[in-house]
Enzyme design. Structure first.
Site, mmCIF file in Angstrom:
data_model
loop_
_atom_site.group_PDB
_atom_site.id
_atom_site.type_symbol
_atom_site.label_atom_id
_atom_site.label_comp_id
_atom_site.label_asym_id
_atom_site.label_seq_id
_atom_site.Cartn_x
_atom_site.Cartn_y
_atom_site.Cartn_z
ATOM 1 C CE LYS A 34 16.383 -15.538 -58.838
ATOM 2 N NZ LYS A 34 15.632 -14.322 -58.525
ATOM 3 N N GLY A 55 18.712 -0.955 -43.623
ATOM 4 C CA GLY A 55 19.408 -1.110 -44.899
ATOM 5 C C GLY A 55 19.199 0.093 -45.788
ATOM 6 N N GLY A 75 20.597 0.821 -48.762
ATOM 7 C CA GLY A 75 21.251 0.556 -50.051
ATOM 8 C C GLY A 75 20.457 1.172 -51.187
ATOM 9 C CB VAL A 98 15.570 -0.902 -52.219
ATOM 10 C CG1 VAL A 98 14.085 -0.714 -51.933
ATOM 11 C CG2 VAL A 98 15.758 -1.770 -53.453
HETATM 12 P P1 NAD Z 1 21.996 -3.139 -51.504
HETATM 13 O O1 NAD Z 1 23.071 -4.173 -51.486
HETATM 14 O O2 NAD Z 1 22.121 -1.977 -52.419
HETATM 15 O O3 NAD Z 1 21.790 -2.545 -50.034
HETATM 16 C C1 NAD Z 1 21.759 -3.317 -48.886
HETATM 17 C C2 NAD Z 1 22.076 -2.378 -47.712
HETATM 18 O O4 NAD Z 1 21.908 -3.132 -46.502
HETATM 19 C C3 NAD Z 1 23.498 -1.855 -47.707
HETATM 20 O O5 NAD Z 1 23.492 -0.480 -47.385
HETATM 21 C C4 NAD Z 1 24.188 -2.681 -46.607
HETATM 22 O O6 NAD Z 1 25.246 -1.981 -45.981
HETATM 23 C C5 NAD Z 1 23.044 -2.916 -45.664
HETATM 24 N N1 NAD Z 1 23.171 -4.094 -44.810
HETATM 25 C C6 NAD Z 1 23.702 -5.286 -45.097
HETATM 26 N N2 NAD Z 1 23.608 -6.116 -44.033
HETATM 27 C C7 NAD Z 1 22.989 -5.417 -43.060
HETATM 28 C C8 NAD Z 1 22.575 -5.723 -41.738
HETATM 29 N N3 NAD Z 1 22.823 -6.918 -41.184
HETATM 30 N N4 NAD Z 1 21.938 -4.767 -41.021
HETATM 31 C C9 NAD Z 1 21.695 -3.536 -41.552
HETATM 32 N N5 NAD Z 1 22.061 -3.202 -42.809
HETATM 33 C C10 NAD Z 1 22.703 -4.125 -43.549
HETATM 34 O O7 NAD Z 1 20.632 -3.949 -51.783
HETATM 35 P P2 NAD Z 1 19.291 -3.381 -52.410
HETATM 36 O O8 NAD Z 1 19.324 -3.528 -53.886
HETATM 37 O O9 NAD Z 1 18.984 -2.076 -51.795
HETATM 38 O O10 NAD Z 1 18.254 -4.477 -51.882
HETATM 39 C C11 NAD Z 1 17.873 -4.506 -50.508
HETATM 40 C C12 NAD Z 1 17.025 -5.745 -50.254
HETATM 41 O O11 NAD Z 1 15.870 -5.727 -51.106
HETATM 42 C C13 NAD Z 1 17.719 -7.076 -50.548
HETATM 43 O O12 NAD Z 1 17.220 -8.056 -49.663
HETATM 44 C C14 NAD Z 1 17.255 -7.403 -51.969
HETATM 45 O O13 NAD Z 1 17.280 -8.789 -52.218
HETATM 46 C C15 NAD Z 1 15.832 -6.897 -51.908
HETATM 47 N N6 NAD Z 1 15.282 -6.555 -53.224
HETATM 48 C C16 NAD Z 1 15.886 -5.606 -53.989
HETATM 49 C C17 NAD Z 1 15.338 -5.257 -55.210
HETATM 50 C C18 NAD Z 1 15.973 -4.193 -56.076
HETATM 51 O O14 NAD Z 1 15.305 -3.687 -56.985
HETATM 52 N N7 NAD Z 1 17.208 -3.791 -55.809
HETATM 53 C C19 NAD Z 1 14.173 -5.903 -55.673
HETATM 54 C C20 NAD Z 1 13.550 -6.858 -54.849
HETATM 55 C C21 NAD Z 1 14.129 -7.177 -53.632
#
Ligand code: NAD
Length: 364
Positions: free
Chosen positions: A91, A193, A195, A197
């Site tokens: 990392k 959440g 977002g 994913v």
């Molecule tokens: P993102 O930033 O696109 O979405 C996060 C969502 O969570 C947003 O809609 C935000 O408004 C919401 N949010 C933030 N704080 C919040 C809270 N306290 N309560 C409720 N909702 C809240 O992120 P993402 O890419 O969708 O990833 C989501 C999670 O999955 C993260 O923890 C990320 O580390 C993990 N992750 C993502 C991937 C990937 O491929 N994107 C891979 C592995 C792990």
């Protein structure tokens, strides 16, 4: 962030941390132009080249920046091992003094890209918190060792749909173990959440017939989910006590903790968020409550896995889909093993990681 004037005092800390770490080494570089520090933590390359994302962040101290990178690198070793992928854990952390934009950001990324290139493929990287697909394009001009970027088309790739697919498969597999059927029709899943994913996961679950509860600090996303996916909106403060079959944390970490566990009204926890448990003891607290927890690093590896496969030349969408959905098989095996031994799935997953690493070390 410490200023250069205080670095002398801080360096004792990082020196000790590097020496005491169980990983294989840390590459450090000070970037004078932006007053930033680069730490590339190389945890274990038993299974293949050190591979993990590049995080850009301001930290209260250099020690915390290094600690973050080392912890994340160790997590990548476990993630690759449990996914059965030929990569090691690494990392990179770019510890910046504040937000970096424009030429300063590009300059740091280019110098960092040349540092990655100089490692000759021993470290490979991709997007992580604080870096963007555009940043990866800049890196890709300096080094070939960037995942998530199609060199032939110049296209930026998004890991989220693959991550969501892996979580979806993991939820179905988890339901088979907990409820006796992987049919999601009629199951209630709470997604915290919406977002990149979470939204795709919501769509997939909806297509599978699941009922959706959703929570997000962004009210507009919840309204849209209610309108387009027929979801029921839950206040973020009520997430822990909302009744559902499956809780899918897909926003922030540490939402499963000593305060929320007694209130949880689900039978299965399976979501994409990293570091869902606030502390290791939470795994046993969940066992005591009879709630099955799918370890985050097992279920959220679909994006990393598909990028790894793509960077090794695998482009067939059907193969990628099949490999990512096989995360469900791993989830089944781990939940079954944990139930048979009366232990947490985290313990079963950690044991599998050690087994995979030991078998690979013996084969060398
Ligand atoms: P993102 O930033 O696109 O979405 C996060 C969502 O969570 C947003 O809609 C935000 O408004 C919401 N949010 C933030 N704080 C919040 C809270 N306290 N309560 C409720 N909702 C809240 O992120 P993402 O890419 O969708 O990833 C989501 C999670 O999955 C993260 O923890 C990320 O580390 C993990 N992750 C993502 C991937 C990937 O491929 N994107 C891979 C592995 C792990």
């Amino acid at each position: 962030m410490s200023s250069p004037a205080t670095m002398g005092a801080v360096s004792g800390g990082i020196e000790e941390r590097i020496r005491a770490w169980e990983g294989q080494g840390v590459v450090c570089r000070y970037d004078r132009e932006t007053d930033s520090w680069v730490f590339i933590s190389l945890h274990r390359d038993t299974l293949g080249p050190f591979t993990g994302g590049t995080r850009m962040k301001s930290y209260p101290s250099l020690d915390e920046a290094l600690e973050d990178g080392q912890r994340l690198a160790a997590g990548m070793t476990a993630k690759w091992a449990v996914l059965g992928m030929p990569y090691g854990g690494g990392k990179a952390v770019l510890a910046v003094p504040g937000p970096l934009e424009g030429g300063a950001r590009e300059g740091l990324l280019r110098r960092y890209g040349r540092l990655v290139a100089s490692l000759g493929g021993r470290f490979r990287t991709g997007e992580d918190m604080g870096t963007t697909p555009d940043d990866m394009c800049i890196l890709a001009e300096e080094t070939e060792f960037v995942h998530g970027f199609d060199r032939e088309t110049g296209e930026k790739l998004d890991p989220s749909p693959y991550t969501a697919r892996g979580v979806w498969a993991g939820i179905a597999a988890g339901c088979a173990e907990v409820f006796g059927s992987d049919d999601l029709d009629g199951r209630t899943v709470l997604i915290e959440g919406l977002g990149h994913v979470g939204w795709r996961l919501a769509e997939m679950l909806r297509e599978s017939g699941a009922g959706l509860l959703v929570a997000d600090i962004d009210g507009a996303r919840c309204e849209r989910a209610a309108r387009e996916l027929g979801a029921t909106v839950v206040e973020t403060a009520q997430v822990a006590s909302a009744e559902c079959d499956v809780y899918a944390p897909s926003a922030i970490g540490a939402t499963v903790n000593r305060d929320t566990i007694p209130r949880l009204a689900c039978r299965l926890i399976a979501g994409s968020a990293n570091n869902q448990l606030a502390e290791p003891a939470d795994a046993d607290r969940l066992v005591e409550r009879g709630i099955a927890y799918v370890p985050d690093y097992v279920i959220n590896g679909g994006g990393a896995m598909s990028f790894g496969l793509m960077s090794n030349g695998e482009k067939d969408p059907e193969t990628l889909r099949r490999r990512v959905e096989a995360i469900g098989d791993t989830v089944s095996e781990l939940l079954r093993e944990a139930a048979e031994r009366g232990e947490s799935p985290v313990a079963a997953a950690n044991r599998r990681v050690e087994r995979v690493l030991a078998a690979s070390a013996r084969a060398e």
